[in-house]
Design an enzyme around this catalytic site. Structure first.
Site, PDB file in Angstrom:
ATOM      1  N   HIS A   1      60.026  59.071  29.474  1.00  0.00           N
ATOM      2  CA  HIS A   1      61.025  58.494  30.366  1.00  0.00           C
ATOM      3  C   HIS A   1      60.772  58.883  31.822  1.00  0.00           C
ATOM      4  O   HIS A   1      61.033  58.100  32.736  1.00  0.00           O
ATOM      5  CB  HIS A   1      62.410  58.960  29.919  1.00  0.00           C
ATOM      6  CG  HIS A   1      63.537  58.280  30.627  1.00  0.00           C
ATOM      7  ND1 HIS A   1      63.679  56.915  30.659  1.00  0.00           N
ATOM      8  CD2 HIS A   1      64.586  58.778  31.339  1.00  0.00           C
ATOM      9  CE1 HIS A   1      64.767  56.601  31.360  1.00  0.00           C
ATOM     10  NE2 HIS A   1      65.322  57.705  31.778  1.00  0.00           N
ATOM     11  N   ASP A   2      60.267  60.095  32.033  1.00  0.00           N
ATOM     12  CA  ASP A   2      59.980  60.581  33.388  1.00  0.00           C
ATOM     13  C   ASP A   2      59.018  59.680  34.158  1.00  0.00           C
ATOM     14  O   ASP A   2      58.953  59.758  35.382  1.00  0.00           O
ATOM     15  CB  ASP A   2      59.374  61.986  33.324  1.00  0.00           C
ATOM     16  CG  ASP A   2      60.403  63.054  33.630  1.00  0.00           C
ATOM     17  OD1 ASP A   2      61.565  62.698  33.928  1.00  0.00           O
ATOM     18  OD2 ASP A   2      60.046  64.245  33.581  1.00  0.00           O
TER      19      ASP A   2
ATOM     20  N   ARG B   1      70.903  70.674  30.262  1.00  0.00           N
ATOM     21  CA  ARG B   1      69.689  70.270  30.973  1.00  0.00           C
ATOM     22  C   ARG B   1      68.453  70.417  30.080  1.00  0.00           C
ATOM     23  O   ARG B   1      67.535  69.583  30.133  1.00  0.00           O
ATOM     24  CB  ARG B   1      69.533  71.114  32.234  1.00  0.00           C
ATOM     25  CG  ARG B   1      68.318  70.777  33.060  1.00  0.00           C
ATOM     26  CD  ARG B   1      68.324  69.338  33.482  1.00  0.00           C
ATOM     27  NE  ARG B   1      67.298  69.042  34.472  1.00  0.00           N
ATOM     28  CZ  ARG B   1      66.999  67.839  34.893  1.00  0.00           C
ATOM     29  NH1 ARG B   1      67.652  66.801  34.413  1.00  0.00           N
ATOM     30  NH2 ARG B   1      66.074  67.648  35.803  1.00  0.00           N
TER      31      ARG B   1
ATOM     32  N   ASP C   1      58.142  56.080  26.472  1.00  0.00           N
ATOM     33  CA  ASP C   1      59.543  56.410  26.751  1.00  0.00           C
ATOM     34  C   ASP C   1      60.352  56.162  25.483  1.00  0.00           C
ATOM     35  O   ASP C   1      60.618  55.018  25.118  1.00  0.00           O
ATOM     36  CB  ASP C   1      60.044  55.523  27.903  1.00  0.00           C
ATOM     37  CG  ASP C   1      61.486  55.821  28.294  1.00  0.00           C
ATOM     38  OD1 ASP C   1      62.159  56.609  27.587  1.00  0.00           O
ATOM     39  OD2 ASP C   1      61.927  55.271  29.317  1.00  0.00           O
TER      40      ASP C   1
ATOM     41  N   SER D   1      66.439  53.868  34.713  1.00  0.00           N
ATOM     42  CA  SER D   1      67.294  54.565  33.750  1.00  0.00           C
ATOM     43  C   SER D   1      68.757  54.157  33.962  1.00  0.00           C
ATOM     44  O   SER D   1      69.060  52.965  33.978  1.00  0.00           O
ATOM     45  CB  SER D   1      67.080  56.067  33.921  1.00  0.00           C
ATOM     46  OG  SER D   1      67.688  56.784  32.907  1.00  0.00           O
TER      47      SER D   1
END
Lengths: 194, 403
Positions: free
Chosen positions: B366-367, B237, B333, B167
């Site tokens: 993405h995680d 967040r 992602d 990332s």
């Protein structure tokens, strides 16, 4: 390209120190051979996770792409040689990929199972689709969705504006230069754009 | 060893993978000001870092791991007497793990502007004697890379075996190859992009507005007021978290799951499990993360664009790189999509740089770069094994021989 001798025959078509793009490079065996024996460099393209890992383990640079999505990543004539070995018959858009191969490479080299090999003709004459060493699948589970012959490719090459520089068949690891359409289970063509 | 009999060949694959164990951060003070891309400079700063493994005699086995938005120098292992203190990339870094600390000397550095120990907006501005707050200079990916390079100077490491990041960390790895091309042999950039898309900047801007419009933000000088803009941080967040997950993984994890069996017809209470999850993530984050750091780091993401200095030509930007590259992306992602990684691969191919690219068909969005999908980890393991062989083979044979 499972047979080592077949692979060596094709490696001999690649000029020394070429920049090579190998479409459907499998485990990267040929690229490693070209790197180690002919000072070539370049990349493989693969869709399979297992083959990408195998290439990585060999230290062969590999780019994970689906060839059906085209070769937009590669510029015109950006490689000395583009290989498409034992791959073409798996692709839906055979003609487009052949044109793309000729666009990206100054030289293109393709190999594919020759459906007109005499053994295959016997199978067909007996009324059944061939199941042979080169075509080991049943008609209903074959990944070979484009099955053509040595002679068919000559026609397609002409249609795509390709000049054939060399062509031969391979049978049991030997190059077959007379009557390859009948005598060889694998067809090999080396060509350039006209 | 003996109970494995003749299976020594397989030891690497059957031994359980271990943690690097208990680790302690170190810090280094830099008296010389760090010039920043903005034209400002960072005076009198400290970098906090951790290392794992042993630096070899010729200092050729160092791997720098760059952190992303909310992570830190604490890459692997645990901190003493602290529960749930496992490093953020512990599944990748450790003895016998894909980035094997038996072979490599791994360095994690907290970037300046962050809130985990290195000089950041919560520290005192040496120019004014007051806490920086909103006056902390805007830092960029390039500035971080330069700061990391200074730490390497201090550690006596002239060339890294590899720089690895995911990332925003991947952006730093890419930047390393451009700013310090002779100082790394391999760049491994995971789930990253050559710049942020408008959609990505938009998400960052929503997060920033949530923080800045929190009444407790006080123009970034909330420290002096003894408050924390927690509401803004929570919302920031929450939106970030949504973008890190795929639609499918969120569906699989929460679906339309409810807190209770019956509908409560409330607009403000939690009804769905996804709401509960996001609020929990937001609450947790607002307890430890700094609001000014969030603004700074999202801005660094927005600004990263190595092609900008080359009229938008990414291939021209990468012309000066010298290292080998490994790119990895994940199919689901959507924040840093495979198409963005392919742009980088294309730029590298255009330059005839050595590059490999793996596109992992993982469901986690993405995680995924923080998870341990075996296809992903096997590629990195194979890559690092080759890198290890490379520097082991390069060891001078005549070392120590008098001539």
């Amino acid at each position: 390209m499972s047979e080592r001798k077949d692979m060596e025959l094709i490696a001999q078509l690649v000029p020394e120190a070429s920049r090579v793009l190998d479409l459907g490079c499998g485990s990267g065996e040929l690229l490693a051979l070209l790197r180690d024996t002919r000072r070539c460099s370049g990349y493989g393209v693969e869709i399979s996770d297992d083959n990408v890992l195998a290439c990585t383990k060999r230290g062969v640079d590999v780019i994970q792409l689906n060839l059906e999505d085209g070769l937009a990543m590669f510029e015109d004539q950006s490689f000395d040689v583009v290989l498409q070995l034992d791959t073409m018959q798996h692709l839906r858009n055979t003609e487009r990929m052949l044109r793309e191969t000729a666009r990206v490479g100054r030289i293109g080299i393709v190999s594919f199972p020759n459906f007109a090999h005499w053994r295959n003709r016997l199978h067909i004459a007996a009324g059944r689709m061939p199941v042979t060493k080169a075509l080991p699948y049943e008609w209903y589970d074959t990944p070979n969705i484009r099955v053509g012959t040595y002679a068919d490719f000559e026609v397609l090459a002409g249609k795509c504006g390709l000049r054939v520089l060399d062509s031969f068949g391979i049978q049991r690891g030997e190059a077959i230069r007379s009557l390859p359409n009948l005598r060889a289970s694998v067809a090999v063509f080396k060509f350039e754009r006209t | 060893m003996s109970r494995f009999g003749g299976a020594g060949f397989f030891l690497g694959s059957i031994l359980p993978m271990h943690s690097v164990g208990t680790v302690a951060p170190q810090s280094r003070h830099f008296a010389e000001a760090l010039p920043l891309r903005s034209g400002a400079s960072l005076r009198d700063y400290t970098l906090v870092y951790e290392t794992y493994g042993t630096l070899n005699a010729d200092k050729s086995n160092a791997v720098l791991v760059c952190h992303a938005l909310n992570a830190s120098h604490h890459v692997a292992g645990v901190h003493a007497d602290k529960e749930k203190s496992t490093g953020w990339w512990d599944n990748l870094v450790g003895p016998g793990k894909p980035l094997d600390t038996n072979r490599f000397f791994v360095i994690g550095v907290n970037n300046p502007g962050s809130c985990f120990g290195s000089t950041g907006p919560m520290h005192t501005n040496p120019g004014t004697g007051r806490i920086y707050g909103a006056d902390f200079p805007v830092v960029t990916v390039e500035d971080w890379v330069d700061a990391q390079a200074r730490l390497l100077d201090a550690l006596g490491i002239t060339q890294l075996a590899a720089v690895l990041g995911g990332s925003l960390g991947g952006m730093q790895a890419l930047s390393w190859s451009l700013r310090h091309p002779d100082r790394l042999r391999h760049c491994i950039a995971v789930a990253t992009a050559p710049n942020l898309s408008a959609q990505n900047i938009a998400f960052n801007e929503v997060a920033r507005r949530a923080i800045i419009t929190d009444p407790d933000f006080h123009g970034g000088h909330y420290y002096e007021h003894g408050v924390v803009p927690k509401r803004g941080l929570r919302v920031a967040r929450m939106i970030g978290h949504i973008t890190y997950l795929s639609d499918d993984s969120m569906e699989a994890k929460f679906g339309r799951g409810m807190k209770t069996d019956t509908l409560n017809y409330s607009t403000q209470d939690i009804e769905f499990e996804i709401e509960s999850y996001l609020r929990y993530q937001g609450d947790k984050f607002s307890d430890y993360f700094d609001a000014n750091t969030y603004l700074l780091i999202t801005r660094a993401l927005d600004y990263f664009d190595p092609a900008r200095d080359f009229d938008g030509d990414l291939s021209a930007a990468f012309a000066g790189a010298k290292c080998q590259f490994q790119l990895v992306s994940f199919t689901t992602d959507w924040r840093f999509s495979p198409a963005r990684s392919r742009e980088i691969v294309k730029a590298l191919v255009d330059n005839k740089h050595r590059v490999s690219y793996a596109e992992i068909d993982a469901p986690h969005g993405h995680d995924a770069f923080l998870l341990d999908d075996p296809r992903y980890h096997n590629v990195l393991r194979a890559r690092f094994e080759n890198i290890a062989h490379e520097h082991e083979a390069e060891k001078p044979v005549l070392r120590g021989v008098a001539v």
